[in-house]
Design an enzyme around this catalytic site. Structure first.
Site, PDB file in Angstrom:
ATOM      1  N   GLY A  43      46.742  40.340  39.246  1.00 15.24           N
ATOM      2  CA  GLY A  43      45.942  41.402  38.636  1.00 15.24           C
ATOM      3  C   GLY A  43      44.480  41.251  38.998  1.00 15.24           C
ATOM      4  N   ASN A  44      43.610  41.957  38.301  1.00 12.74           N
ATOM      5  CA  ASN A  44      42.175  41.839  38.572  1.00 12.74           C
ATOM      6  C   ASN A  44      41.372  42.084  37.295  1.00 12.74           C
ATOM      7  OD1 ASN A  44      41.539  44.774  38.427  1.00 12.74           O
ATOM      8  ND2 ASN A  44      42.962  44.848  40.155  1.00 12.74           N
ATOM      9  N   HIS A  45      40.048  41.962  37.433  1.00 13.48           N
ATOM     10  CA  HIS A  45      39.170  41.992  36.251  1.00 13.48           C
ATOM     11  C   HIS A  45      38.829  43.388  35.743  1.00 13.48           C
ATOM     12  CE1 HIS A  45      38.350  37.794  35.913  1.00 13.48           C
ATOM     13  NE2 HIS A  45      37.934  37.689  37.164  1.00 13.48           N
TER      14      HIS A  45
END
Ligand code: CTP
Length: 409
Positions: free
Chosen positions: A211-213
């Site tokens: 995933g990512n921020h």
């Protein structure tokens, strides 16, 4: 947010059950350091006591122009205000405002003020849809007041539909947007806008993902502002922070880049504008394991995950659209400058590569974007325009983007 100096904010409250939410609106403003004067109608005090508003605002509360007459409060408060926010506004209050009545402290204050007025209505769907209410809303908007769209959802009884008061945090954000940038124009009325937001999650196995921020805040701010500029909004949301649903928007939750691509493809033909604010993962595990991977289990080894490239959704949309036709397509780029080029130069190259109509380039050099309430960068058009976007709230950035794009829609 960029609302640095403390402002004088009048919070008007009229007599509906949603009056209890006004307490959180007052709190939202005072916590940001603003000075709040609450003006409830007599009927609002049937729902929330004067003492509550006085304690939350740290100011005395008056409903009638006949209290402390020597202070001429109905004149003073309106004249001194930087912003007037009415939440909730009942159908009756909208009617009184539209008629220019001055039969209590709140309506007198609105007539006196030169400050922007932001109105958050709350009532049953039938009352909201009634032609009388709609005509009053149109009149108030014509006169320069920002009448926000109500939320859709569960009302006091078992009924659902448009008419719910927006969440207090939405009212605070939008009111501060109007305070810093003026009345919201209705230039997206009759338009359909799709916004992708948040990060995609690419499954490794049933419990793990790449995933990512991304918090989804910028995408949701765009969706929210578009809704109050009159658009019918669809949000295709990956993983985001907990954020309220933009007024009247359809929110479709997705997980992976492939899911997001599919949903947007289904929605494509209906849209006038598509804004790809989502942080789409560039790669995904080639195989998402059907059962949880175990440490050191040989074949399904967690230390060696084979990746493959995800589809580029934005480029696919540009390819699908015939030249010069709808929808207008807007991309986002998160860039840092490096030895090869500045963030802006990287943005220009990306706009050319992706082939979209607009690109909002976020400068992410200083860890000031992900999950933060502000953003900064440039808005680039395929025609070569460059609009600098100085650091400001994500709502201000959203408005600048939408106003530029609305001119072509
Ligand atoms: N995007 C997309 N599909 C992808 C990756 C990105 O639609 N698989 C969209 C994003 O929503 C955004 C824009 O493309 O609107 C830019 O994404 P970004 O990841 O910054 O671009 P990349 O092409 O991946 O470039 P970079 O080499 O800088 O990672």
């Amino acid at each position: 947010m960029a609302h640095t100096a403390a402002k004088r904010i009048v919070v008007g409250v009229s007599g509906g059950i949603a009056a209890y939410k006004a307490c959180h609106v007052v709190r939202g403003f005072t916590e940001l350091g603003h000075e709040v004067q609450v003006i409830p109608t007599e009927n609002a005090l049937r729902f929330v006591g004067k003492a509550t508003f006085e304690a939350l605002s740290h100011n005395p509360v008056f409903t009638s122009v006949y209290e402390e007459v020597d202070q001429v409060r109905h004149v003073q408060v309106g004249q001194r205000a930087d912003l007037v926010v009415i939440a909730p506004a009942t159908a009756d209050l909208l009617a009184r405002l539209a008629q220019g009545r001055a039969n209590d402290m709140l309506t007198s204050t609105v007539l006196m003020t030169g400050a922007p007025v932001v109105i958050a209505p709350a009532m049953h769907t039938e009352m909201w849809n009634n032609p009388a209410t709609q005509a009053n809303v149109a009149l108030l908007r014509d006169r320069g007041m920002t009448v926000l769209e109500p939320a859709h959802g569960r009302l006091t009884g078992s009924d659902t539909g448009p008419g719910r008061l927006l969440d207090p945090e939405q009212i605070v954000d939008l009111a501060l947007l109007v305070l810093s940038t003026g009345m919201l124009p209705r230039t997206l009325a009759g338009k359909r806008v799709l916004v992708s937001a948040g990060g995609t999650r690419e499954a490794i196995d049933p419990v793990r993902f790449i995933g990512n921020h991304s918090s989804g805040r910028q995408g949701f701010a765009i969706a929210e502002v578009a809704a109050h500029m009159g658009a019918a909004v669809t949000v295709v949301a990956g993983a985001t922070d907990r954020l309220p649903t933009p007024a009247g928007a359809t929110v479709i939750a997705v997980d992976s880049a492939n899911d997001m691509q599919q949903v947007i493809a289904d929605e494509f033909a209906k849209q006038n504008i598509i804004i790809m604010a989502a942080a789409v993962a560039d790669v995904r595990p080639k195989i998402a394991a059907a059962t949880k991977l175990k440490k050191g289990s040989g074949t399904a080894d967690l230390q060696q995950i084979d990746l493959c490239e995800n589809p580029d959704i934005l480029r696919g949309l540009v390819k699908r659209r015939a030249t010069g036709s709808q929808p207008i397509i807007v991309g986002f780029a998160a860039e840092t400058g490096d030895t090869a080029a500045t963030a802006l130069e990287h943005g220009r190259a990306k706009l050319a590569r992706k082939g979209c109509d607009w690109l909002l380039v976020n400068d992410v050099s200083q860890d000031q974007v992900f999950g933060k309430p502000t953003n900064a960068g440039w808005l680039l058009s395929a025609g070569g325009e460059v609009l600098e976007l100085p650091r400001d709230s994500k709502f201000v950035i959203a408005r600048q983007l939408l106003e530029a794009v609305a001119q072509q829609a």
